[in-house]
Design a protein around this motif. Structure first.
Motif, PDB file in Angstrom:
ATOM      1  N   ASN A   1       0.899  -1.239  -0.024  1.00 20.94           N
ATOM      2  CA  ASN A   1       0.171  -0.017   0.135  1.00 20.94           C
ATOM      3  C   ASN A   1       0.747   1.191   0.219  1.00 20.94           C
ATOM      4  O   ASN A   1       1.929   1.183   0.219  1.00 20.94           O
ATOM      5  CB  ASN A   1      -1.037   0.029   1.207  1.00 20.94           C
ATOM      6  CG  ASN A   1      -0.302  -0.134   2.501  1.00 20.94           C
ATOM      7  OD1 ASN A   1       0.751   0.351   2.745  1.00 20.94           O
ATOM      8  ND2 ASN A   1      -0.664  -0.999   3.720  1.00 20.94           N
TER       9      ASN A   1
ATOM     10  N   ASP B   1     -10.917   6.027   3.426  1.00 20.35           N
ATOM     11  CA  ASP B   1     -10.113   6.324   4.508  1.00 20.35           C
ATOM     12  C   ASP B   1     -10.646   7.441   5.182  1.00 20.35           C
ATOM     13  O   ASP B   1     -10.729   7.620   6.190  1.00 20.35           O
ATOM     14  CB  ASP B   1      -8.928   6.466   4.034  1.00 20.35           C
ATOM     15  CG  ASP B   1      -7.608   6.795   5.374  1.00 20.35           C
ATOM     16  OD1 ASP B   1      -7.858   5.856   6.278  1.00 20.35           O
ATOM     17  OD2 ASP B   1      -7.134   7.742   5.281  1.00 20.35           O
TER      18      ASP B   1
ATOM     19  N   GLN C   1      -6.553   0.607   4.427  1.00 19.82           N
ATOM     20  CA  GLN C   1      -5.326   0.872   4.004  1.00 19.82           C
ATOM     21  C   GLN C   1      -4.956   0.168   2.960  1.00 19.82           C
ATOM     22  O   GLN C   1      -3.961   0.819   2.040  1.00 19.82           O
ATOM     23  CB  GLN C   1      -4.413   0.957   5.213  1.00 19.82           C
ATOM     24  CG  GLN C   1      -4.841   1.773   6.465  1.00 19.82           C
ATOM     25  CD  GLN C   1      -5.085   3.142   6.184  1.00 19.82           C
ATOM     26  OE1 GLN C   1      -4.226   3.794   5.310  1.00 19.82           O
ATOM     27  NE2 GLN C   1      -6.036   3.765   6.764  1.00 19.82           N
TER      28      GLN C   1
END
Length: 296
Positions: free
Chosen positions: A29, A252, A293
């Motif tokens: 990520n 997020d 994430q």
């Protein structure tokens, strides 16, 4: 529609009468798109091609792409890198001046030093090189297809996990709403008990003042607004789960909003059971954010 993960790995191999090659791609990520390449000598032209093809397929992730080529031709020759050898000889001379008791350096030792003796392949002709590059680049397309599938498979697993957590958040909101509905009666009962205890010490509280105090406490403990926003966030989360494209950043941000409402709910809670639900809610939201994430 399922999510795409930023985590993935793929490997492809190829060969012809001149060489064998291996492509590898892996990713983790990242906030944006970060590409790292490792290419053998003579394949620098692949850099721009790889980056362009990555941009067409992927939006986010720290992506590393490697190419290794092993030549099978037997007409390789060797040459001495004179520049490296001269620097090494100067260094050896300086060491011998400072430590004359050391044994002298042999030619075998010098040639064995990394970078002094180099393997040199006879260069391919222009047409021959173009054909080889085209063949190797076909392996790149296969690699990216497998790599995309790997990230999608990881995304399928994320989809199951996130849907389960969102369902859990919705259930906790329903439980909190049931507890919040009981708060006015609980506050009123508790306030009556506290006033009864005080009346034995101080004069009785007027009925109007009692009603004002009860109203203030109920207003401070009212979490209906927070629960309404949490339910709205649940709807938004489900919409994102079925949306096209890269939704990781939006998700997020939504997790931050989830967490803000859960914190407010806990701080306003005037009931032990409601506080317990709020703390569990915060834990589940943290679990969602941790998984998000990895979402592209």
């Amino acid at each position: 529609m399922t999510l795409n993960s930023m985590t993935g790995f793929a490997r492809t191999e190829g060969a012809n009468d001149k060489c064998t090659w291996v492509w590898e791609a892996k990713s983790v990520n990242a906030k944006g798109m970060d590409v790292r390449l490792r290419l053998p000598s003579g394949f620098d032209a692949f850099d721009a091609i790889i980056r362009e093809r990555l941009k067409k397929r992927f939006r986010r992730g720290n992506i590393s792409v490697f190419l290794s080529v092993n030549w099978q031709r037997a007409n390789a020759t060797y040459q001495v890198n004179m520049e490296t050898l001269e620097r090494l000889l100067k260094a050896v001379s300086e060491v011998q001046k400072r430590a004359p008791h050391l044994p002298p350096v042999t030619m075998d030792g010098l040639l064995a030093t990394k970078g002094v003796l180099e393997s040199v392949e006879d260069p391919l002709g222009e047409t021959e090189q173009a054909v080889l590059h085209e063949e190797i680049l076909k392996g790149l397309d296969e690699l990216f297809g497998a790599f995309e599938q790997s990230r999608q498979s990881e995304g399928d697993a994320l989809t199951i996990l996130l849907n389960a957590r969102i369902e859990e958040v919705e259930c906790l909101c329903q439980e909190a709403a049931g507890l919040a509905a009981l708060l006015p009666d609980n506050i009123n009962t508790r306030l009556h008990q506290q006033v009864a205890e005080l009346c034995s010490i101080v004069p009785a509280l007027p009925g109007e003042r009692f009603a004002q105090e009860a109203a203030m406490l109920m207003l401070k403990a009212d979490v209906r607004e927070e629960l309404d926003r949490l339910r709205a966030h649940v709807i938004a989360a489900r919409e994102l789960m079925t949306a096209d494209g890269a939704i990781g950043r939006q998700f997020d941000f939504l997790c931050q909003e989830f967490n803000r409402e859960a914190n407010t709910l806990c701080s306003k809670s005037a009931d032990v059971q409601l506080t317990r639900v709020g703390l569990v809610l915060k834990t589940v939201i943290d679990q969602i954010r941790e998984q998000v994430q990895n979402v592209e």
